[in-house]
Design a protein around this motif. Structure first.
Motif, short mmCIF file in Angstrom:
data_model
loop_
_atom_site.label_atom_id
_atom_site.label_comp_id
_atom_site.label_asym_id
_atom_site.label_seq_id
_atom_site.Cartn_x
_atom_site.Cartn_y
_atom_site.Cartn_z
N ASP A 475 0.83 -1.21 0.00
CA ASP A 475 0.00 0.00 0.00
C ASP A 475 0.86 1.26 0.00
OD1 ASP A 475 -2.83 1.11 0.39
OD2 ASP A 475 -1.71 2.09 2.01
N ARG A 476 0.36 2.31 -0.65
CA ARG A 476 1.09 3.56 -0.81
C ARG A 476 1.49 4.19 0.54
NH1 ARG A 476 -0.81 7.22 -4.10
NH2 ARG A 476 -2.01 5.73 -5.34
N ALA A 477 0.73 3.89 1.60
CA ALA A 477 1.03 4.48 2.90
C ALA A 477 2.41 4.06 3.38
CB ALA A 477 -0.03 4.07 3.92
N PHE A 478 2.82 2.82 3.09
CA PHE A 478 4.14 2.35 3.52
C PHE A 478 5.25 3.05 2.73
CE2 PHE A 478 1.38 -1.12 4.83
CZ PHE A 478 1.84 -1.39 6.11
N VAL A 479 4.99 3.30 1.45
CA VAL A 479 5.98 4.00 0.62
C VAL A 479 6.16 5.43 1.12
CG1 VAL A 479 6.51 4.79 -1.72
CG2 VAL A 479 5.46 2.54 -1.37
N SER A 485 10.53 8.61 7.52
CA SER A 485 11.12 8.23 8.80
C SER A 485 11.95 6.95 8.65
CB SER A 485 10.03 8.00 9.85
OG SER A 485 9.29 6.83 9.56
N ARG A 486 12.94 6.82 9.54
CA ARG A 486 13.78 5.61 9.54
C ARG A 486 12.94 4.38 9.88
NH1 ARG A 486 16.74 2.89 13.45
NH2 ARG A 486 18.58 1.76 12.62
N ARG A 487 12.01 4.55 10.83
CA ARG A 487 11.17 3.41 11.21
C ARG A 487 10.32 2.96 10.02
NH1 ARG A 487 7.75 3.46 16.72
NH2 ARG A 487 9.91 3.27 17.45
N GLY A 488 9.76 3.94 9.29
CA GLY A 488 8.97 3.59 8.11
C GLY A 488 9.78 2.85 7.08
N ALA A 489 11.05 3.26 6.89
CA ALA A 489 11.93 2.58 5.92
C ALA A 489 12.24 1.15 6.36
CB ALA A 489 13.21 3.38 5.75
N ILE A 490 12.44 0.96 7.66
CA ILE A 490 12.71 -0.39 8.17
C ILE A 490 11.51 -1.30 7.93
CG2 ILE A 490 13.08 -1.72 10.29
CD1 ILE A 490 14.75 0.64 11.33
N ILE A 491 10.29 -0.78 8.19
CA ILE A 491 9.09 -1.59 8.00
C ILE A 491 8.93 -1.98 6.53
CG2 ILE A 491 6.57 -1.54 8.06
CD1 ILE A 491 6.81 0.20 10.59
N LEU A 492 9.10 -1.00 5.62
CA LEU A 492 8.94 -1.31 4.20
C LEU A 492 10.00 -2.31 3.74
CD1 LEU A 492 7.65 -0.85 1.46
CD2 LEU A 492 9.10 1.17 1.16
N ARG A 497 11.57 -7.93 2.04
CA ARG A 497 12.39 -9.12 2.31
C ARG A 497 11.51 -10.32 2.65
NH1 ARG A 497 16.97 -7.62 6.51
NH2 ARG A 497 17.38 -9.86 6.19
N LEU A 498 10.46 -10.09 3.45
CA LEU A 498 9.54 -11.18 3.79
C LEU A 498 8.89 -11.75 2.54
CD1 LEU A 498 7.83 -12.86 5.80
CD2 LEU A 498 6.24 -10.92 5.90
N ALA A 499 8.41 -10.87 1.66
CA ALA A 499 7.77 -11.33 0.43
C ALA A 499 8.74 -12.15 -0.41
CB ALA A 499 7.26 -10.13 -0.37
N HIS A 500 9.97 -11.68 -0.55
CA HIS A 500 10.96 -12.43 -1.34
C HIS A 500 11.25 -13.78 -0.71
CE1 HIS A 500 12.63 -8.54 -3.37
NE2 HIS A 500 11.50 -8.97 -3.93
N ASP A 501 11.32 -13.84 0.62
CA ASP A 501 11.54 -15.12 1.29
C ASP A 501 10.41 -16.10 1.03
OD1 ASP A 501 13.94 -14.23 2.28
OD2 ASP A 501 13.16 -13.72 4.28
N CYS A 525 13.21 -3.85 -4.40
CA CYS A 525 11.81 -4.03 -4.76
C CYS A 525 11.72 -4.37 -6.25
CB CYS A 525 11.04 -2.74 -4.46
SG CYS A 525 9.26 -2.86 -4.74
N ASP A 526 10.83 -5.24 -6.63
CA ASP A 526 10.75 -5.71 -8.01
C ASP A 526 10.13 -4.70 -8.96
OD1 ASP A 526 11.59 -8.60 -7.57
OD2 ASP A 526 9.92 -8.41 -6.16
N MET A 527 8.99 -4.13 -8.58
CA MET A 527 8.24 -3.25 -9.48
C MET A 527 7.66 -2.08 -8.71
SD MET A 527 6.33 -6.18 -11.77
CE MET A 527 6.35 -7.40 -10.46
#
Length: 551
Positions: A475-479, A485-492, A497-501, A525-527
């Motif tokens: 979702d765009r909110a995470f982008v 914020s650094r926290r937002g970047a860590i979450i995204l 990484r989770l999706a790729h795993d 990120c792929d796309m």
């Protein structure tokens, strides 16, 4: 005290609701029933009510007449004069037919409604319908209108309840499962029905309640919320449990005001329509809705012919491959070009299509158009280099989806793996079991499934574990948060990484700046998709852009 005019008004209201009137003036011992009961008994006009007609009580079975007289005495003692009974009446051919009577005693008159207890479907003698719903045992629609018309002095509230996605239960597990759900919901409503609440089943998957003790809208709303929570508890259909959602419309009934029962019912329907359109549990009617509803009804009629008239068009928003730095595919977006109003706001017409039951037809047409355009682009620029994503609505999430998609894919001549169906988390959580059944079939035919707006639902990780996703759309909110914020970047970064795993591709939505694009590339990120990379465009614009990209 009621006047003769009040009595006549109530009789007209009952008749207008399609009900047979039973009006017993006790002092004169005169019973007026109207023509409907005469017809049901196979009698000519005047056979009960004319100068030479037979008194209705004398047509009662000898064993039942005492019960009727006992009911009148019970009504004299009842706090609100309410009473009911059943009896047999002799038809013109000498046979006996069972009827039910319910009503109120006031000022020396017992006024109520009478209806056949059998369905009379193969009976030429009578049009009267039963007062009890055969499946659930609740009072039927005719009984509800009778109860509504018989209101005297106290205001009340009318509550209409619509069972959301009930058809999906029928489609997934059969009509017997749907019937079991209706019976369980009816039992729950029976538990709340008392002297202050009258509950009935309407045709289809709707119920109606008359809230006599709810004198104010706030009190009625509290009662409705309690009933809604009760109905949304799980239902047992045998091998599994399912949950249903409810949407409710509430309207005030002004007793003694001259308001017709049909008017109060129509107001509750308008409120229910608003609840469905805005996906709200309950909406209370107000006068402003009437005009808006009239305009919406006119627009709905236009929408019903929009597909046949070629007014539904498809725009495409590009999806960029961050590794190849070229368009990898497109998301198909439906638009309605109204001949008079121009382009109708998508949020407005999609909600209207869902409410009117047209969204599945429109979704099918969008997929057909999108796959035909994809086939043309692939022929010009190479197969397998482009994919098409199409959104799926709740109405389409049925066992019929996979066969329909397979037929459209074959007709367009594209590879199933180049087609993605996007479903939102909120849609999936409405009925996870049904979602898994349908999406497993979609995956089995080779079509890919994308989880749209990831992170906005209630069970994100659970859906990734149990459903056959190939792509995760963040979702765009995470982008946006990741760029702030650094926290937002860590979450995204963790989501990617989770999706790729899990073996999933990732599409980041809502990309609007170069900084966001670089950040996503650094996160592997792929796309990406967003206005920075391309706004929704018509098919001919996409074709031109693809030729430029080739050069």
């Amino acid at each position: 005290m009621s006047s003769g005019n009040d009595d006549r008004r109530r009789r007209r209201a009952l008749a207008a609701a399609g009900l047979a009137v039973w009006d017993h003036a006790l002092a004169e011992d005169i019973i007026r029933t109207g023509a409907a009961l005469e017809t049901a008994l196979g009698l000519p006009r005047g056979g009960l009510n004319g100068a030479d007609g037979e008194h209705p009580v004398r047509r009662m079975h000898p064993d039942d007449a005492p019960a009727y007289r006992a009911m009148i005495e019970a009504a004299r003692r009842a706090p609100q004069g309410a009473a009911r009974t059943h009896f047999r009446l002799r038809r013109a051919d000498g046979a006996w037919r069972w009827f039910s009577l319910r009503g109120r005693l006031e000022d020396g008159r017992f006024l109520g409604v009478v209806a056949a207890l059998d369905d009379g479907a193969a009976d030429d003698a009578g049009p009267l319908r039963p007062l009890t719903d055969a499946l659930t045992g609740l009072p039927a629609q005719e009984a509800f209108f009778g109860e509504l018309a018989a209101l005297n002095h106290d205001d009340a509230h009318l509550l209409l309840i619509d069972i959301a996605r009930f058809q999906a239960i029928n489609d997934a597990w059969g009509m017997r499962a749907g019937d079991r759900v209706l019976k369980q919901l009816a039992r729950r409503l029976s538990c709340v029905a008392d002297d202050g609440v009258f509950a009935a089943r309407l045709p289809g998957d709707r119920f109606a309640l008359l809230l006599r003790d709810a004198a104010t809208p706030s009190a009625a709303r509290r009662t409705a919320a309690r009933i809604g929570r009760l109905l949304e508890e799980p239902c047992d259909i045998g091998m599994r449990q399912v949950r249903v959602g409810v949407r409710m419309g509430l309207a005030r009934v002004l007793a003694g005001s001259g308001q017709r029962p049909a008017e109060a019912f129509r107001q509750a329907e308008v409120a229910l329509s608003e609840a469905r359109r805005h996906d709200r549990p309950i909406v209370v009617f107000d006068a402003a809705m009437q005009g808006a509803r009239a305009a919406s009804a006119a627009l709905e009629q236009d929408l019903r012919t929009a597909v046949a008239n070629g007014e539904i068009v498809v725009l495409y928003q590009p999806i960029l491959s961050l590794r190849a730095q070229r368009w990898a595919g497109f998301e198909a977006l439906a638009r309605w070009r109204h001949p008079r109003l121009g382009v109708v706001d998508p949020g407005r017409f999609i909600a209207l299509a869902e409410e009117a039951g047209l969204i599945a037809e429109i979704g099918h047409e969008v997929l057909r158009i999108a796959l035909a355009d994809l086939a043309r682009w692939q022929q010009a620029h190479g197969e397998g280099r482009l994919f098409m994503s199409v959104n799926v609505s709740a109405a389409q999430l049925t066992p019929a989806l996979a066969p329909q998609v397979a037929a459209l894919v074959a007709a367009a001549g594209v590879a199933p793996g180049d087609v993605k169906l996007e479903v939102t988390e909120s849609l999936l959580m409405r009925d996870p079991a049904l979602a898994r059944t349908v999406l497993d079939e979609v995956a089995r035919i080779g079509v890919r499934v994308a989880c749209d707006d990831f992170g906005t639902g209630h069970s994100s990780l659970a859906s990734l574990r149990t459903l056959p996703f190939h792509t995760l759309k963040v979702d765009r909110a995470f982008v946006t948060d990741a760029g702030r914020s650094r926290r937002g970047a860590i979450i995204l970064n963790s989501i990617i990484r989770l999706a790729h795993d899990l073996g999933l591709d990732v599409v980041a939505e809502g990309v609007e700046t170069e900084d966001q694009l670089r950040m996503l590339a650094n996160m592997d990120c792929d796309m990406a998709q967003g206005w920075l990379l391309g706004r929704p465009m018509a098919a001919d614009q996409i074709a031109v852009a693809l030729r430029r990209q080739e050069k």
